[in-house]
Design a protein around this motif. Sequence first.
Motif, PDB file in Angstrom:
ATOM      1  N   ASP A   1      55.530  21.705 -15.787  1.00 37.21           N
ATOM      2  CA  ASP A   1      54.850  20.515 -16.331  1.00 37.21           C
ATOM      3  C   ASP A   1      55.760  19.753 -17.292  1.00 37.21           C
ATOM      4  OD1 ASP A   1      52.676  21.265 -14.877  1.00 37.21           O
ATOM      5  OD2 ASP A   1      51.591  22.156 -16.553  1.00 37.21           O
ATOM      6  N   ALA A   2      56.514  20.513 -18.089  1.00 41.99           N
ATOM      7  CA  ALA A   2      57.447  19.855 -19.015  1.00 41.99           C
ATOM      8  C   ALA A   2      58.482  19.053 -18.232  1.00 41.99           C
ATOM      9  CB  ALA A   2      58.136  20.896 -19.897  1.00 41.99           C
ATOM     10  N   LEU A   3      58.923  19.615 -17.118  1.00 42.08           N
ATOM     11  CA  LEU A   3      59.930  18.907 -16.313  1.00 42.08           C
ATOM     12  C   LEU A   3      59.363  17.588 -15.775  1.00 42.08           C
ATOM     13  CD1 LEU A   3      62.651  18.627 -14.896  1.00 42.08           C
ATOM     14  CD2 LEU A   3      61.801  20.123 -13.074  1.00 42.08           C
ATOM     15  N   ILE A   4      58.140  17.623 -15.295  1.00 43.83           N
ATOM     16  CA  ILE A   4      57.535  16.384 -14.766  1.00 43.83           C
ATOM     17  C   ILE A   4      57.483  15.317 -15.881  1.00 43.83           C
ATOM     18  CG2 ILE A   4      55.452  15.365 -13.709  1.00 43.83           C
ATOM     19  CD1 ILE A   4      56.963  17.302 -11.813  1.00 43.83           C
ATOM     20  N   ARG A   5      57.093  15.748 -17.088  1.00 42.05           N
ATOM     21  CA  ARG A   5      57.050  14.827 -18.248  1.00 42.05           C
ATOM     22  C   ARG A   5      58.415  14.221 -18.525  1.00 42.05           C
ATOM     23  NH1 ARG A   5      54.195  18.837 -21.157  1.00 42.05           N
ATOM     24  NH2 ARG A   5      56.023  19.471 -22.350  1.00 42.05           N
TER      25      ARG A   5
END
Length: 244
Positions: free
Chosen positions: A40-44
């Motif tokens: 999820d952090a990567l998508i952000r």
Amino acid sequence: MTEAFKAVAPRHIAIVMDGNGRWAKKRFLPRFFGHKQGVDALIRVIQACIDRGVDHLTVFAFSSENWKRPTEEVSGLMGLVLAAVSRYLARVGQMGVRIRIIGDREAVPDKLVAAWRDAESSTAHNDKLTLNVAFNYGGRWDIVQACRRALAAGLAPEALTEERLAEFMALAHAPDPDLFIRTGGEVRISNFLLWQSAYTEFVFSDCLWPDFGEAELDAAIAAFHQRDRRFGGVNPAVTPAQEA
Ligand code: IPE
Ligand code: IPE
Ligand code: MG
């Protein structure tokens, strides 16, 4: 995001996404949950990089040395990446992201290699941001595979120059990273982009990767702008960015 800010964004950011295990441990959760939050952090961060006008984002997802981890963690990571491709590929494609995978595909499960191929071909037309995912990647592996391919292409020893070898490196399609960020507090390169980071600016953050977001990215970019990039020259140096 102002146009002025966009104009000075680093063209290429490389990130060692570290600290997933400690993020989970702090919450008394299995390490796997840290990796899951890490996706999820990567998508952000992909969205934040697009908003800031970054051209290339290269992330370290699995190193050549990560096979040393317990079998359950390794297979959990393989499964997670496979699930993340099927869950996020369409969305990331719509964001205008071109996906490229760098690393040794030899030991990677067939299913994952097939998913990578699909991700690369279905996003090949996108040009907002190139996301280079380093998976089963090692900087030393990269140099060796480049030498091997150069020799196989019939390059004579006297024809081998830095420029010619660079054409065979895994990131030949990208400029060298301007900014290297490592989260998780460790201050080392862990065999990431050894060749490509000769003149990259390094920023180390104590933030654990699942907690990393826009504010932390902006702090790293601000630190980058404080640096005086001389590339071996003297001040005031003309940087490639100024030349462009
Ligand atoms: C980085 O987080 C993710 C991978 C290496 C796949 P870690 O799993 O190394 O997290 P820490 O360093 O143990 O906290
Ligand atoms: C580097 O992190 C690799 C990735 C983030 C994929 P590690 O957690 O594997 O690095 P070390 O073991 O602390 O050097
Ligand atoms: Mg780690």
